[in-house]
Design a protein around this motif. Structure first.
Motif, PDB file in Angstrom:
ATOM      1  N   UNK A   1      -1.037   4.413  18.315  1.00 63.32           N
ATOM      2  CA  UNK A   1      -0.477   4.996  19.532  1.00 63.32           C
ATOM      3  C   UNK A   1      -1.551   5.239  20.591  1.00 63.32           C
ATOM      4  N   UNK A   2      -2.696   5.716  20.163  1.00 58.75           N
ATOM      5  CA  UNK A   2      -3.770   5.998  21.119  1.00 58.75           C
ATOM      6  C   UNK A   2      -4.267   4.724  21.784  1.00 58.75           C
ATOM      7  N   UNK A   3      -4.215   3.614  21.032  1.00 50.01           N
ATOM      8  CA  UNK A   3      -4.644   2.348  21.626  1.00 50.01           C
ATOM      9  C   UNK A   3      -3.595   1.770  22.577  1.00 50.01           C
TER      10      UNK A   3
ATOM     11  N   UNK B   1       1.173  10.871  20.790  1.00 48.93           N
ATOM     12  CA  UNK B   1       0.632  11.105  19.449  1.00 48.93           C
ATOM     13  C   UNK B   1       1.762  11.569  18.544  1.00 48.93           C
ATOM     14  N   UNK B   2       1.403  11.703  17.251  1.00 57.05           N
ATOM     15  CA  UNK B   2       2.344  12.268  16.298  1.00 57.05           C
ATOM     16  C   UNK B   2       1.801  13.628  15.862  1.00 57.05           C
ATOM     17  N   UNK B   3       2.647  14.650  15.934  1.00 60.34           N
ATOM     18  CA  UNK B   3       2.251  15.994  15.526  1.00 60.34           C
ATOM     19  C   UNK B   3       2.256  16.038  14.004  1.00 60.34           C
ATOM     20  N   UNK B   4       1.069  16.226  13.374  1.00 58.60           N
ATOM     21  CA  UNK B   4       0.998  16.053  11.913  1.00 58.60           C
ATOM     22  C   UNK B   4       1.888  17.020  11.149  1.00 58.60           C
TER      23      UNK B   4
ATOM     24  N   UNK C   1      -0.846   8.180   6.804  1.00 54.40           N
ATOM     25  CA  UNK C   1       0.051   7.373   7.626  1.00 54.40           C
ATOM     26  C   UNK C   1       0.091   7.878   9.073  1.00 54.40           C
ATOM     27  N   UNK C   2       0.128   9.189   9.206  1.00 51.58           N
ATOM     28  CA  UNK C   2       0.179   9.737  10.572  1.00 51.58           C
ATOM     29  C   UNK C   2      -1.101   9.429  11.322  1.00 51.58           C
ATOM     30  N   UNK C   3      -2.240   9.505  10.623  1.00 54.58           N
ATOM     31  CA  UNK C   3      -3.507   9.163  11.295  1.00 54.58           C
ATOM     32  C   UNK C   3      -3.498   7.706  11.732  1.00 54.58           C
ATOM     33  N   UNK C   4      -2.991   6.828  10.864  1.00 51.57           N
ATOM     34  CA  UNK C   4      -2.945   5.400  11.209  1.00 51.57           C
ATOM     35  C   UNK C   4      -2.028   5.159  12.392  1.00 51.57           C
ATOM     36  N   UNK C   5      -0.887   5.856  12.378  1.00 51.95           N
ATOM     37  CA  UNK C   5       0.043   5.703  13.510  1.00 51.95           C
ATOM     38  C   UNK C   5      -0.595   6.209  14.793  1.00 51.95           C
TER      39      UNK C   5
ATOM     40  N   UNK D   1       0.837  -1.210   0.000  1.00 49.84           N
ATOM     41  CA  UNK D   1       0.000   0.000   0.000  1.00 49.84           C
ATOM     42  C   UNK D   1       0.865   1.251   0.000  1.00 49.84           C
ATOM     43  N   UNK D   2       0.411   2.228  -0.753  1.00 52.31           N
ATOM     44  CA  UNK D   2       1.084   3.531  -0.747  1.00 52.31           C
ATOM     45  C   UNK D   2       0.276   4.505   0.110  1.00 52.31           C
ATOM     46  N   UNK D   3       0.920   5.088   1.062  1.00 52.43           N
ATOM     47  CA  UNK D   3       0.241   5.979   2.025  1.00 52.43           C
ATOM     48  C   UNK D   3       0.479   7.442   1.664  1.00 52.43           C
TER      49      UNK D   3
END
Length: 466
Positions: free
Chosen positions: A19-21, A83-86, A11-15, A4-6
């Motif tokens: 992370x939130x879980x 989290x990751x800062x977008x 990708x950040x949303x998926x990460x 898959x190409x992100x």
């Protein structure tokens, strides 16, 4: 997922979902560095240890709940979500809670505020003001439902004329600091009080926290009249204690400090009255002794009468005790009137003028006492001079003599009372004579005949010197 190409944002949303879980509610400890704040109140900083660092953000809604000031170099324990800062694609920790390592949050906040206010000079000894010597109105900032108010009123009621103005305020809980500061402001702006007591009974650090907040410290520092802090028990210390002009260990002791000023002034007046009465009594006894000595050395017939007259005058001194009792009452009345005048003056003038009023009244009382004493001494000196002029020695110096029968101290007044052969004793201004009557038939000297002759008249026509 390798086929898959992100997109970057995808990708950040998926990460972030992962992370939130797996990294929600994690606790991380480290040292705060690179602290900054946004205009909205958000806090940005970095947590670091010896080997790594982590970007952190604490939103304004959470940062406003901190009891202490977040600062660089502070070791803390944080709780939040990773989290990751977008926009930058970097990990960051969204901090929900933050506590200092070692000291508790409240103790750290206490130390931080204490250090800051001390640097501003709010604790300096040279800005502390003494309590008024004659307070007439006392302001109290405390809770109406607390036992502290009852304890303070019980002490202050020992002086019924002392007025008490209570500015009620909550002394613990949310908003208590704002209420205390507002109550202090109302008393300060009223101009009705000479001194203010702010305090409450004992409790935990959390219970007493309102007195460790900056609004209360600023209100105490800006008060135009002296402030006594009586918070908690002897072992409790608050920021209010350091800023106040005087720190009392308990609310009861705060009230005791106020009435002690009044008790000290009453005691000084009583001591002054006792000293004056003792001095006057001593002077009266001394005057009586001197007068008795003068009366005992005189042989003149008028001396007893004059002694009675002088004793009567000296007895008037007995009334001086009552006079000084009235002087004390008048002095206290004048002090009360002066206090009434001070109530009408601006608070700043009233706070500095009580001592001058007391000194003035004390000087007036001393001057009045000295005036009474001076008049009594002057009268006594006049009586003494009068007795000196009437003494036997002064009469003899004018050419008179005193003649008595030998063995009889009473002066002779009648020649017929002298028998032939009697021995006479004559006292002159200088020297004495002894005479013996040669024969009876003594007669008084004819004054007219004596004036015609060349000789001076004597007490008797005929007599023989021994």
């Amino acid at each position: 997922m390798s086929d898959r190409t992100w997109t970057v944002s995808g990708l950040i949303r998926a990460v972030n979902e992962v992370l939130e879980q797996g990294f929600s509610g994690v606790r991380v400890e480290g040292e705060v560095t690179n602290l900054s704040s946004s205009g909205r109140g958000h806090r940005y900083f970095t947590l670091k240890d010896e080997a790594a660092s982590l970007d952190c953000v604490m939103w304004a809604s959470r940062a406003s709940r901190l009891r202490f000031e977040l600062e660089d170099g502070l070791a803390v324990v944080t709780t939040g979500s990773l989290t990751v800062y977008p926009q930058r694609g970097r990990f960051q920790l969204v901090v929900e809670e933050l506590e200092p390592l070692g000291l508790g949050a409240l103790q750290l906040a206490f130390e931080q505020l204490k250090r800051r206010l001390d640097a501003e000079g709010l604790f300096a000894a040279d800005r502390k003001r003494p309590l008024p010597a004659l307070p007439s109105r006392v302001g109290i900032v405390t809770s109406l439902s607390g036992a502290a108010l009852h304890d303070m009123l019980r002490v202050l009621q020992r002086f019924p004329h002392l007025e008490v103005i209570v500015a009620p305020a909550a002394v613990q809980g949310s908003g208590a600091a704002a209420e205390i500061a507002a109550a202090l402001g109302r008393l300060a702006s009223s101009g009705l009080v000479d001194v203010v007591i702010v305090g409450r009974g004992g409790g935990s650090l959390e219970d007493l926290w309102a007195f460790n907040e900056e609004p209360v410290a600023r209100a105490i520092a800006s008060s135009p009249v002296p402030v006594i802090s009586g918070v908690g028990h002897e072992v409790d210390f608050t920021i209010a204690d350091f800023v106040a002009d005087i720190r009392a260990t308990t609310p009861t002791q705060a009230a005791e400090l106020v009435v002690a000023q009044l008790e000290r002034q009453v005691r000084r007046l009583d001591e002054a009255q006792s000293a004056l009465v003792r001095d006057l009594t001593r002077q009266r006894v001394l005057a009586r002794t001197r007068l008795a000595g003068l009366a005992g050395s005189s042989g003149l017939a008028r001396v007893p009468h004059r002694m009675r007259l002088y004793r009567s005058r000296l007895d008037r001194a007995e009334r001086l005790r009552a006079v000084f009792g009235r002087l004390k009452e008048r002095a206290l009345a004048r002090l009360d009137r002066a206090t009434g005048v001070l109530r009408q003056l601006p608070a700043l003038i009233a706070a500095g003028g009580h001592r001058r009023v007391v000194d003035s009244r004390r000087q007036q009382l001393a001057q009045l006492a000295r005036a009474h004493l001076g008049r009594s001494r002057a009268a006594l000196d006049g009586h003494q001079r009068a007795l000196s002029h009437l003494g036997p020695r002064m009469v003899l110096e004018r050419g008179y003599s005193i003649t008595t029968l030998a063995g009889d101290p009473r002066p002779l007044r009648d020649a017929s009372a002298v028998a032939a052969g009697a021995e006479l004793h004559t006292v002159l201004a200088r020297g004495e004579l002894r005479s013996i009557i040669a024969r009876r038939g003594l007669r008084p000297v004819d004054a007219a005949k004596a004036q015609e002759g060349d000789r001076q008249p004597s007490l008797f026509d005929e007599g023989v010197g021994e």
